[in-house]
Motif scaffolding. Sequence first.
Motif, mmCIF file in Angstrom:
data_model
loop_
_atom_site.group_PDB
_atom_site.id
_atom_site.type_symbol
_atom_site.label_atom_id
_atom_site.label_comp_id
_atom_site.label_asym_id
_atom_site.label_seq_id
_atom_site.Cartn_x
_atom_site.Cartn_y
_atom_site.Cartn_z
ATOM 1 N N ALA A 88 -4.760 24.633 -0.076
ATOM 2 C CA ALA A 88 -4.083 24.631 -1.382
ATOM 3 C C ALA A 88 -3.058 23.501 -1.455
ATOM 4 C CB ALA A 88 -3.413 25.977 -1.634
ATOM 5 N N CYS A 89 -2.340 23.280 -0.378
ATOM 6 C CA CYS A 89 -1.356 22.194 -0.321
ATOM 7 C C CYS A 89 -2.051 20.844 -0.465
ATOM 8 C CB CYS A 89 -0.584 22.271 0.996
ATOM 9 S SG CYS A 89 0.646 20.972 1.197
ATOM 10 N N SER A 90 -3.150 20.654 0.218
ATOM 11 C CA SER A 90 -3.904 19.405 0.143
ATOM 12 C C SER A 90 -4.423 19.165 -1.269
ATOM 13 C CB SER A 90 -5.069 19.450 1.140
ATOM 14 O OG SER A 90 -5.821 18.265 1.075
ATOM 15 N N ASP A 91 -4.927 20.214 -1.907
ATOM 16 C CA ASP A 91 -5.425 20.095 -3.277
ATOM 17 C C ASP A 91 -4.294 19.725 -4.240
ATOM 18 O OD1 ASP A 91 -7.926 20.768 -2.323
ATOM 19 O OD2 ASP A 91 -7.858 22.843 -3.048
ATOM 20 N N THR A 92 -3.132 20.342 -4.063
ATOM 21 C CA THR A 92 -1.980 20.047 -4.913
ATOM 22 C C THR A 92 -1.529 18.608 -4.716
ATOM 23 O OG1 THR A 92 -1.295 22.358 -4.823
ATOM 24 C CG2 THR A 92 0.361 20.773 -5.522
ATOM 25 N N LEU A 93 -1.518 18.150 -3.469
ATOM 26 C CA LEU A 93 -1.149 16.757 -3.181
ATOM 27 C C LEU A 93 -2.120 15.804 -3.867
ATOM 28 C CD1 LEU A 93 0.653 14.732 -1.623
ATOM 29 C CD2 LEU A 93 -0.972 14.950 0.279
ATOM 30 N N ASP A 94 -3.414 16.066 -3.760
ATOM 31 C CA ASP A 94 -4.414 15.210 -4.401
ATOM 32 C C ASP A 94 -4.191 15.134 -5.911
ATOM 33 O OD1 ASP A 94 -5.648 14.651 -1.984
ATOM 34 O OD2 ASP A 94 -7.209 16.172 -2.237
ATOM 35 N N THR A 95 -3.930 16.281 -6.529
ATOM 36 C CA THR A 95 -3.698 16.337 -7.971
ATOM 37 C C THR A 95 -2.450 15.554 -8.352
ATOM 38 O OG1 THR A 95 -4.770 18.496 -8.102
ATOM 39 C CG2 THR A 95 -3.300 17.901 -9.919
ATOM 40 N N LEU A 96 -1.390 15.730 -7.592
ATOM 41 C CA LEU A 96 -0.135 15.033 -7.859
ATOM 42 C C LEU A 96 -0.311 13.519 -7.748
ATOM 43 C CD1 LEU A 96 2.921 15.532 -8.390
ATOM 44 C CD2 LEU A 96 3.222 15.507 -5.912
ATOM 45 N N VAL A 97 -1.007 13.080 -6.731
ATOM 46 C CA VAL A 97 -1.218 11.644 -6.527
ATOM 47 C C VAL A 97 -2.094 11.059 -7.642
ATOM 48 C CG1 VAL A 97 -2.310 9.946 -4.999
ATOM 49 C CG2 VAL A 97 -0.749 11.647 -4.065
ATOM 50 N N GLY A 123 -4.756 5.756 -6.885
ATOM 51 C CA GLY A 123 -5.044 4.680 -5.939
ATOM 52 C C GLY A 123 -4.307 4.828 -4.623
ATOM 53 N N ALA A 124 -3.265 5.647 -4.600
ATOM 54 C CA ALA A 124 -2.553 5.884 -3.337
ATOM 55 C C ALA A 124 -3.416 6.773 -2.443
ATOM 56 C CB ALA A 124 -1.209 6.550 -3.595
ATOM 57 N N LYS A 125 -3.295 6.565 -1.180
ATOM 58 C CA LYS A 125 -4.025 7.361 -0.198
ATOM 59 C C LYS A 125 -3.249 8.656 0.052
ATOM 60 C CE LYS A 125 -5.492 7.173 4.647
ATOM 61 N NZ LYS A 125 -5.479 6.343 5.864
ATOM 62 N N THR A 126 -3.958 9.771 0.187
ATOM 63 C CA THR A 126 -3.306 11.029 0.549
ATOM 64 C C THR A 126 -3.619 11.352 2.004
ATOM 65 O OG1 THR A 126 -5.161 12.374 -0.218
ATOM 66 C CG2 THR A 126 -3.394 11.956 -1.801
ATOM 67 N N VAL A 127 -2.599 11.849 2.691
ATOM 68 C CA VAL A 127 -2.733 12.172 4.104
ATOM 69 C C VAL A 127 -2.106 13.543 4.355
ATOM 70 C CG1 VAL A 127 -2.136 11.486 6.463
ATOM 71 C CG2 VAL A 127 -2.587 9.735 4.740
ATOM 72 N N MET A 128 -2.869 14.439 4.954
ATOM 73 C CA MET A 128 -2.349 15.741 5.375
ATOM 74 C C MET A 128 -2.175 15.707 6.887
ATOM 75 S SD MET A 128 -1.748 18.067 3.029
ATOM 76 C CE MET A 128 -1.619 19.503 4.075
ATOM 77 N N THR A 135 0.862 -1.180 0.000
ATOM 78 C CA THR A 135 0.000 0.000 0.000
ATOM 79 C C THR A 135 0.899 1.229 0.000
ATOM 80 O OG1 THR A 135 -0.121 0.093 2.422
ATOM 81 C CG2 THR A 135 -1.853 -1.156 1.276
ATOM 82 N N LEU A 136 0.404 2.305 -0.584
ATOM 83 C CA LEU A 136 1.169 3.542 -0.675
ATOM 84 C C LEU A 136 0.340 4.697 -0.145
ATOM 85 C CD1 LEU A 136 3.568 5.293 -1.610
ATOM 86 C CD2 LEU A 136 2.543 5.297 -3.902
ATOM 87 N N GLU A 137 0.971 5.485 0.711
ATOM 88 C CA GLU A 137 0.350 6.700 1.228
ATOM 89 C C GLU A 137 1.275 7.869 0.944
ATOM 90 O OE1 GLU A 137 -1.339 6.461 5.218
ATOM 91 O OE2 GLU A 137 -1.072 4.288 5.108
ATOM 92 N N ALA A 138 0.729 8.912 0.347
ATOM 93 C CA ALA A 138 1.473 10.145 0.115
ATOM 94 C C ALA A 138 1.128 11.096 1.250
ATOM 95 C CB ALA A 138 1.088 10.760 -1.229
ATOM 96 N N VAL A 139 2.142 11.444 2.020
ATOM 97 C CA VAL A 139 1.943 12.249 3.224
ATOM 98 C C VAL A 139 2.584 13.613 3.042
ATOM 99 C CG1 VAL A 139 2.448 12.406 5.685
ATOM 100 C CG2 VAL A 139 1.904 10.190 4.675
ATOM 101 N N CYS A 140 1.806 14.642 3.320
ATOM 102 C CA CYS A 140 2.310 16.009 3.292
ATOM 103 C C CYS A 140 2.055 16.615 4.675
ATOM 104 C CB CYS A 140 1.588 16.814 2.218
ATOM 105 S SG CYS A 140 2.308 18.447 1.950
#
Length: 158
Positions: free
Chosen positions: A76-85, A91-96, A34-39
């Motif tokens: 804005a950071c969360s939106d950018t992370l979502d777009t990048l993922v 399919g990767a989960k995004t986490v702020m 599983t992959l999570e992108a964390v910002c």
Amino acid sequence: MQFKRIIATIDVSDDLAEKVLKVARSLAERDGATLEAVCVWPPPATSAMGAGADGGASAAVASQAILEQHSVGRTACSDTLDTLVKKIAPGAKTVMLDGDPADSAADYAKETNADLIVTGSHQRGFWGALVHGSASRNVIHDAPCAVFVVTKAFAAKV
């Protein structure tokens, strides 16, 4: 070694962000992990939120403006992370998270029992790290698991 849970720590304003996510996605696909992108969004500067010399309404208005600006920046950071993922690792989960980037990423990895943290590093050296700090160095120090560091030189090969 096979990884089951991978965390990619992403600074969406960093030029290594896409490469970090690509490397993490590749490792996750290889191992079926599983992959999570964390910002991590830093807290507002508390010194800027203190009461002014008069301690009156102007300080309260300034504090409210700082909190509003902080909230807008985080969104804005969360939106950018979502777009990048969505672009690089669908399919990767995004986490702020909120807090210090190095501490929060390592704490999150521990809480979620991650096997690997993928992070970027500009390898600034002693003086650069002294002036700009080194989140990746702190992640390596505090990580409860393996850490894969994507450097600028490695990113050029990806």
